[in-house]
Design a protein around this motif. Sequence first.
Motif, mmCIF file in Angstrom:
data_model
loop_
_atom_site.group_PDB
_atom_site.id
_atom_site.type_symbol
_atom_site.label_atom_id
_atom_site.label_comp_id
_atom_site.label_asym_id
_atom_site.label_seq_id
_atom_site.Cartn_x
_atom_site.Cartn_y
_atom_site.Cartn_z
ATOM 1 N N ASP B 10 46.151 49.319 31.340
ATOM 2 C CA ASP B 10 45.953 50.643 31.876
ATOM 3 C C ASP B 10 44.379 50.441 32.040
ATOM 4 O O ASP B 10 44.115 50.971 33.150
ATOM 5 C CB ASP B 10 46.279 51.511 30.898
ATOM 6 C CG ASP B 10 47.712 52.072 30.623
ATOM 7 O OD1 ASP B 10 48.522 51.578 31.473
ATOM 8 O OD2 ASP B 10 48.053 52.922 29.652
ATOM 9 N N MET B 11 43.596 49.936 31.265
ATOM 10 C CA MET B 11 42.368 49.971 31.640
ATOM 11 C C MET B 11 41.881 49.205 32.688
ATOM 12 O O MET B 11 41.205 49.520 33.662
ATOM 13 C CB MET B 11 41.614 49.478 30.316
ATOM 14 C CG MET B 11 40.032 49.372 30.381
ATOM 15 S SD MET B 11 39.133 48.625 29.187
ATOM 16 C CE MET B 11 39.946 46.901 29.374
ATOM 17 N N SER B 14 43.065 50.960 35.699
ATOM 18 C CA SER B 14 42.207 51.838 36.235
ATOM 19 C C SER B 14 41.091 51.441 36.601
ATOM 20 O O SER B 14 40.338 51.973 37.664
ATOM 21 C CB SER B 14 42.194 53.021 35.087
ATOM 22 O OG SER B 14 41.554 52.165 34.057
ATOM 23 N N TRP B 16 40.389 48.368 38.296
ATOM 24 C CA TRP B 16 40.699 47.458 39.405
ATOM 25 C C TRP B 16 39.990 47.786 40.887
ATOM 26 O O TRP B 16 39.401 46.869 41.369
ATOM 27 C CB TRP B 16 42.230 47.171 39.535
ATOM 28 C CG TRP B 16 42.751 46.303 40.698
ATOM 29 C CD1 TRP B 16 43.274 46.803 41.903
ATOM 30 C CD2 TRP B 16 42.153 44.938 40.951
ATOM 31 N NE1 TRP B 16 43.307 45.570 42.877
ATOM 32 C CE2 TRP B 16 42.717 44.615 42.034
ATOM 33 C CE3 TRP B 16 41.615 44.050 40.043
ATOM 34 C CZ2 TRP B 16 42.329 43.336 42.618
ATOM 35 C CZ3 TRP B 16 41.288 42.885 40.453
ATOM 36 C CH2 TRP B 16 41.820 42.324 41.883
ATOM 37 N N SER B 186 34.398 51.341 27.274
ATOM 38 C CA SER B 186 35.674 51.196 26.822
ATOM 39 C C SER B 186 35.789 50.232 25.520
ATOM 40 O O SER B 186 36.831 50.112 24.811
ATOM 41 C CB SER B 186 36.567 50.174 27.902
ATOM 42 O OG SER B 186 35.968 48.841 27.951
#
Lengths: 268, 229
Positions: B10-11, B14, B16, B186
Amino acid sequence: MSQGADPRSPAHEDSPSAGAMPTRVMVEARAIVKRFGSNTILDGVSLAATSGSVTAIIGASGSGKSTFLRCVNLLIRPDAGELFLDGQRIDTDRRERDLLRYRCEIGMVFQSYNLFPHMSALQNIIEAPMIVHRVSRAEAVERAMGLLDKVRLRHRAEAYPHQLSGGEQQRVAIARALAMRPRVMLFDEVTSALDPELKGEVLATMRDLAADGMTMIVVSHEMSFVRQVASEVLFMSGGRIIERGAPDSILDRPQSPELSAFVARIMD
Amino acid sequence: MDEALSPTMDMIISLWPRFLDATLLTLAIFVIVSVMSTTIGLLAALATIGAGRWLSMVLAAYGWVFRGVPELVILLFCYLALPQLGLDLGPVGAAVLGFTLISTAYEIEIFKAGLAGVHRGQFEAARALGIPLPSALRRIVLPQVVRIVATPWITYATGSIKRISIASAVAVTEIMQVTKQAIAFSHQPFTLILFASALYATMASILMIAEIIAARRFKQRFGLSTELP
């Protein structure tokens, strides 16, 4: 005839422009001097090659033969001396760009062939006529194929230099020089890098050329070729012409100790 | 397994768009710097053919500075010091200028070696045929230089792409800058640095494959190795 150590050549008296047709002097060098630093490589070398003649220059390595040949087409600029092509004096001080026209009147073939490795035999031959004489590609190709015929390599037109034997490369190099329609051809030890069995084909091409009436100046160690084909032989030593004359008299009856020693060395 | 992987995926997903922009910026800087430094390097190397000693000395001094001083120092100079002299190029402009100055120093050496690798007889043959120098360079010398420099040029270019990561130090939002920013919020350095590595490796691999193809073509067409003689 021999003992031409006087920098003024024996041909000095007949003015290049006054020569009658059959013995017209095609290229003449008068008292060429070349120094590299404090070394005098050429110390007043003169030569007059009549139209259709074959002049052979012999001598030990380091005697100045190749340097002299390069002075004749001004790949190397002499420090002193005069050059005439077909009676016209060449201004040796002009800029490189202005010398190109003179230079393409004089073909040159090198010991190391110097074919362009990224071009086929045919491309090697058509390149200079297309760039310098602005000949159309079709015309250049037609003429090149004729020249490849002449050097018996028509079937190798599309081959790249690395696919050709040394003898074939050298014959392509001869065709490349001829493509510029030179009036004089210079050969700088063109068979020295070749295996003995390949020398013959190159020498045969040169014989054909001489028979066609090309004016040739040949630096060579091939004494049988010199004896058979040359009209005059010059022997150089220490940057000077020590002896000059007909092949048989030069090779069989050397006058100077330098030539005697040279002949003795190459005959065994 | 799914629970462990999906937040990471997901990280990446998001992030990308940002990574894509950063990759495109890296590539753009690389292309501009390569084109400029290759052109200037080639012309400078060609100029040394007929030029006197002073040009060689100027180029030697230039090479000594820009090959000797660390890339980071040169980039900081372009980004921080030049504005003091009234030349404010912004982060990307400063990076492009700095990398071009550095790369040019190397390209000059590459092309000088390439020209030196062309046999002297090739120049002599062209002159003997009456071919003017510009035509001789374009038709006879340069195609041979290209063959000789293909390997060193691509080797240097591969390094160039990686070196652009240094531009993160002058606030250029290239791959490394985006990676550092992403790590900051993150706390996934392992994944992110691995991902950034993959991006660099991909770009470098494309260049390396290009070199293999070029070498093969030279060999097939001309029977010539791209190895130095």
